[in-house]
Motif scaffolding. Structure first.
Motif, PDB file in Angstrom:
ATOM      1  N   ILE A  65      29.371  38.090  59.875  1.00 62.31           N
ATOM      2  CA  ILE A  65      30.210  37.713  61.758  1.00 62.31           C
ATOM      3  C   ILE A  65      29.589  38.599  62.923  1.00 62.31           C
ATOM      4  N   PHE A  78      30.902  42.218  52.415  1.00 55.07           N
ATOM      5  CA  PHE A  78      29.626  41.435  51.649  1.00 55.07           C
ATOM      6  C   PHE A  78      28.659  42.650  52.381  1.00 55.07           C
ATOM      7  N   CYS A  79      29.110  43.493  53.209  1.00 54.80           N
ATOM      8  CA  CYS A  79      28.462  44.815  54.552  1.00 54.80           C
ATOM      9  C   CYS A  79      27.562  44.261  53.871  1.00 54.80           C
ATOM     10  N   ILE A  87      30.786  49.795  62.812  1.00 53.12           N
ATOM     11  CA  ILE A  87      31.759  48.257  62.752  1.00 53.12           C
ATOM     12  C   ILE A  87      32.625  48.780  63.462  1.00 53.12           C
ATOM     13  N   GLN A 117      37.518  42.306  57.415  1.00 52.92           N
ATOM     14  CA  GLN A 117      37.447  42.650  56.074  1.00 52.92           C
ATOM     15  C   GLN A 117      36.814  41.773  55.085  1.00 52.92           C
ATOM     16  N   ALA A 126      29.864  42.179  62.930  1.00 55.64           N
ATOM     17  CA  ALA A 126      30.885  43.294  63.134  1.00 55.64           C
ATOM     18  C   ALA A 126      30.238  44.396  63.054  1.00 55.64           C
TER      19      ALA A 126
HETATM   20  S1  SF4 Z   1      30.716  42.136  56.824  1.00 56.16           S
HETATM   21 FE1  SF4 Z   1      31.241  43.088  58.491  1.00 56.16          FE
HETATM   22  S2  SF4 Z   1      33.269  41.713  58.896  1.00 56.16           S
HETATM   23 FE2  SF4 Z   1      33.162  41.829  56.132  1.00 56.16          FE
HETATM   24  S3  SF4 Z   1      33.621  43.842  55.486  1.00 56.16           S
HETATM   25 FE3  SF4 Z   1      32.115  44.080  56.247  1.00 56.16          FE
HETATM   26  S4  SF4 Z   1      31.914  45.059  58.795  1.00 56.16           S
HETATM   27 FE4  SF4 Z   1      33.939  43.679  57.456  1.00 56.16          FE
END
Ligand code: SF4
Ligand SMILES: Cc1cc2nc3c(=O)[nH]c(=O)nc-3n(C[C@H](O)[C@H](O)[C@H](O)COP(=O)(O)OP(=O)(O)OC[C@H]3O[C@@H](n4cnc5c(N)ncnc54)[C@H](O)[C@@H]3O)c2cc1C
Lengths: 519, 175
Positions: A201, A194-195, A178, A191, A203
């Motif tokens: 996005i 909902f990874c 990530i 942060q 990341a």
């Molecule tokens: S969903 Fe993506 S941006 Fe959100 S905490 Fe997880 S990795 Fe980070």
């Protein structure tokens, strides 16, 4: 530009599945100028399809074709994996850990354990270092190659303090695929939290928006979504010649191939081999060893919930936000072979905690504990389970799926070593939360299996496994196993970094063999 | 949200995979709280069935801080699913009759202690699992409820938690 290849083009490499193994292999081959057709059973989603809703994403992404679980598995949903472009890397949490050196030599290190079908990998730990390094660079793994670690959320901080109070020393926010800073055209983690429902996005590394578009940009790659491979064909010489697949309307096509690489995750990969039986391969393609579908591993898991004295808001921020690694060593004095990791887990919302914390739970006491949702912390156990021959995938004698294929039956029972390890881990997890003043601790047994390994394992000798040290089938020179099914043993670590490293390595081997004119 | 009996299917139970079906001949009811605080409308469940499910869902997950209107929403959701699914309507009808028969007095008229006894007696039935799962999904999946308990829902549109307290734990000692 996204290329199109003809069905009768028999110079292409066909890759089955676009997840960690298949997506990576496809791109690595395409980057070297090799033409690849990737057939993926699931649909292609857009980034805008990823929303912060557990139920909606589960329905959109998961493999919900009928499977039957038996033994310790959930009868209706034995596995939690994806059927979508990107495979389970859309759902995955991003923990990207290397195997420890001794884990490549499980049989030698752990010895002859009754009931376990242990083998050493036919690969040296030393050789994997370069491929791990390439995989980490590709995926942007934190804590490696100068990439900073992610910051720790509240759930992590609770675990960290408890761990330190107990004297654990290998405690940090993990090696995560990530982005902790913008990298490779993808932003830094916000942060969002909902990874495992897909990172909205991008990341988090997923083949969905890294390997697949990169492969397309080479002009040597075609992705065919909603294309479910039903059978692998071969000729009289025992070489594979192509695959039969159903498109989204159920029409059947045959795609010819020079090489076929199977990466359908550890149930679909052996299922496809078993379904490809013929008079020449009566027990299934590449299954002269009889090991296809056997030795299924899923890691020894479980979860520990702690109701803490103050707010934690465990659903805020990176879901797998940190790790305790001290127990991952092999130390038989603890009463079991091999080791385990402890990693934070989110709640998946209030309904998620209500569903998962105590399966079947209800009543006033449970309701009162749920009123403490805000104060709840959670961690996951992930440890090495032992391969057992009776654990695995077979074909249902009568039930068929929507493609007319026999439904897979997945069987798993814990080994005594797995049970001893889980009990040790439950105690350790409980101690961590109690060291921070937990008012109450829940221990829960495994969820549907997310790490699925070992069902077409690598072996030095053809009689012990399905593929050799390069993932090539012992019995079929132009057939490769390219996903977690290759695993000879499971290690204590989440498997995906190793799957990706092996795919990079396999792409090098295939390219070299093709250059030399081998299949 | 579905209430179909995916009792063992923890993941699927939440997934909203709705069962197709034909609308059953319906009775339905409109129930108004005597204090006028809430109303509950059903199309398939009759008044007695709706009131039984209301009491049952509260007994399964009792929260004194939540008024009956939140449990009424659970019943309405179950009713919506039942309208599309004759098998579910059947499971509910038979399950409620079974529950009423357990202590010799209709469930809604039992004391709290006896209601619990009756529920324990049917704990292994599909009906029980169906109502338990429906209560989790529709009570704890209700934004008004989960926000009250501290779950904050979708966060991407707010820029995640990077500036909104992902690491704001104040009570934790430093070592
Ligand atoms: S969903 Fe993506 S941006 Fe959100 S905490 Fe997880 S990795 Fe980070
Ligand atoms: C919630 C969750 C969290 C996880 N977190 C982590 C983590 O933090 N770290 C980690 O290391 N691992 C994690 N994992 C596991 C990780 O996702 C898997 O190990 C990895 O994705 C497996 O890669 P694979 O290539 O074997 O299969 P997959 O990624 O599952 O890809 C297989 C693909 O093949 C397709 N397919 C299957 N059969 C066919 C067919 N016959 N024809 C065409 N296509 C087919 C499927 O649709 C699928 O897209 C997690 C998994 C889940 C579910």
């Amino acid at each position: 530009m996204a290329k199109q290849f003809g069905l009768s083009n028999d110079s292409v490499v066909v890759v089955i599945g676009s997840g960690a193994g298949g997506g990576t292999l496809s791109n690595e081959l395409a980057q070297q100028g090799i033409d690849v057709v990737c057939l993926e059973a699931g649909p292609r989603l857009e980034m805008s399809d990823i929303v912060n809703d557990f139920n909606e994403m589960f329905t959109k992404l998961s493999w919900l074709d009928k499977r039957v679980g038996s033994g310790a598995l959930d009868p209706d949903l034995p596995l939690w994996v994806c059927k979508t472009v990107g495979g389970t890397t859309v759902h995955w949490a991003g923990a990207a850990l290397r195997f420890q050196e001794h884990e490549w030599k499980a049989r030698t290190t752990y010895g002859d354990i009754d009931g376990a079908n242990l083998l050493d990998w036919p690969i040296e730990a030393r050789e994997m270092e370069r491929f791990y390094s390439l995989a980490e660079d590709k995926m942007g793994v934190t804590g490696r190659h100068g990439i900073p670690h992610l910051p720790g959320n509240n759930n992590y901080q609770v675990m960290e303090l408890g761990a330190k109070r107990l004297g654990y020393t290998q405690v940090h926010t993990g090696n995560m695929a990530i982005n902790s800073q913008a990298r490779d055209g993808r932003p830094a983690c916000q942060q969002i939290g909902f990874c495992m429902m897909g990172c909205a996005i991008g990341a988090k590394w997923s083949t969905m928006y890294t390997e697949i578009p990169k492969a397309e940009a080479t002009g040597h790659f075609e992705l065919r979504p909603e294309s479910m491979v039903l059978k692998i064909n071969h000729n009289a010489a025992g070489q594979v010649t192509g695959v039969v697949y159903a498109d989204k309307d159920g029409n059947l096509h045959e795609q010819k191939a020079r090489i076929v690489a199977v990466a359908g995750n550890s149930v679909e990969t052996p299922r496809l081999l078993l379904n490809s039986e013929s008079s020449q391969f009566p027990d299934g393609l590449a299954n002269s060893s009889g090991q296809a579908g056997k030795n299924y591993m899923r890691h020894t898991t479980g979860a520990v919930y702690g109701i803490m004295p103050g707010p934690v808001h465990l659903d805020r921020g990176t879901q797998m936000a940190g790790i305790i690694m001290d127990e991952s060593r092999h130390d038989p004095k603890r009463g079991f072979a091999a080791g385990y990791e402890l990693e934070t887990l989110p709640g998946f919302g209030l309904a998620g905690v209500a569903t998962f914390m105590s399966p079947g739970g209800w009543g006033r006491e449970y309701a009162q504990d749920l009123e403490m949702y805000r104060n709840t912390a959670c961690m996951w156990i992930v440890g090495e389970d032992l391969p057992q021959e009776a654990n695995g995938v077979t074909l249902h004698p009568t039930e068929k799926d929507q493609y007319g294929l026999a439904v897979p039956v997945v069987h798993f029972e814990d080994h005594a070593n797995d049970i001893a390890m889980r009990n040790h881990a439950f105690k350790a997890g409980r101690a961590v939360y109690e060291a921070v003043g937990a008012n109450k601790v829940y221990e829960r047994m495994p969820f549907s299996s997310t790490h699925n390994l070992g069902t077409c394992r690598m072996s030095e000798k053809p009689e012990d496994g399905v593929c050799d040290s390069t993932g090539r089938a012992h019995d079929v020179p132009n057939l490769y196993i390219s996903d977690g099914s290759q695993f000879t043993s499971g290690g204590a670590e989440n498997p995906t970094l190793t799957i990706v490293a092996l795919a990079i390595r396999q792409a090098e081997t295939i390219a070299e063999r093709m250059r030399k004119g081998e299949s | 949200m579905t209430t179909k009996g995916f009792s063992r299917r923890e993941f699927l139970q939440n997934s909203g995979v709705a069962a197709a079906g034909v609308a059953a001949a319906s009775t339905g009811a409109v129930i108004i709280d005597p204090n006028g605080a809430w109303a509950m409308t059903t199309t398939t469940l009759d008044e007695h069935q709706a009131m039984t499910l209301l009491k049952m869902s509260r007994q399964l997950f009792p929260h004194d801080m939540l008024g009956d209107q939140y449990y009424a929403k659970v019943v309405e959701a179950v009713d919506r699913d039942a309208a599309k699914d004759p098998d579910l309507t059947d499971t509910l009808g038979k399950g409620i009759a079974d529950l009423d028969g357990r202590m010799g007095i209709e469930f809604v008229h039992l004391s709290e202690g006896n209601q619990l006894k009756a529920l324990h007696a049917i704990e292994d039935t599909d009906f029980f699992a169906t109502v338990r799962v429906a209560t989790i999904n529709n009570l704890y999946g209700d934004p008004l409820v989960y926000r009250n308990f501290g779950f904050e829902g979708s966060s991407v549109e707010h820029g995640g938690y990077i500036d909104r307290g992902f690491d704001d734990i104040g009570w934790l000692p430093k070592a």
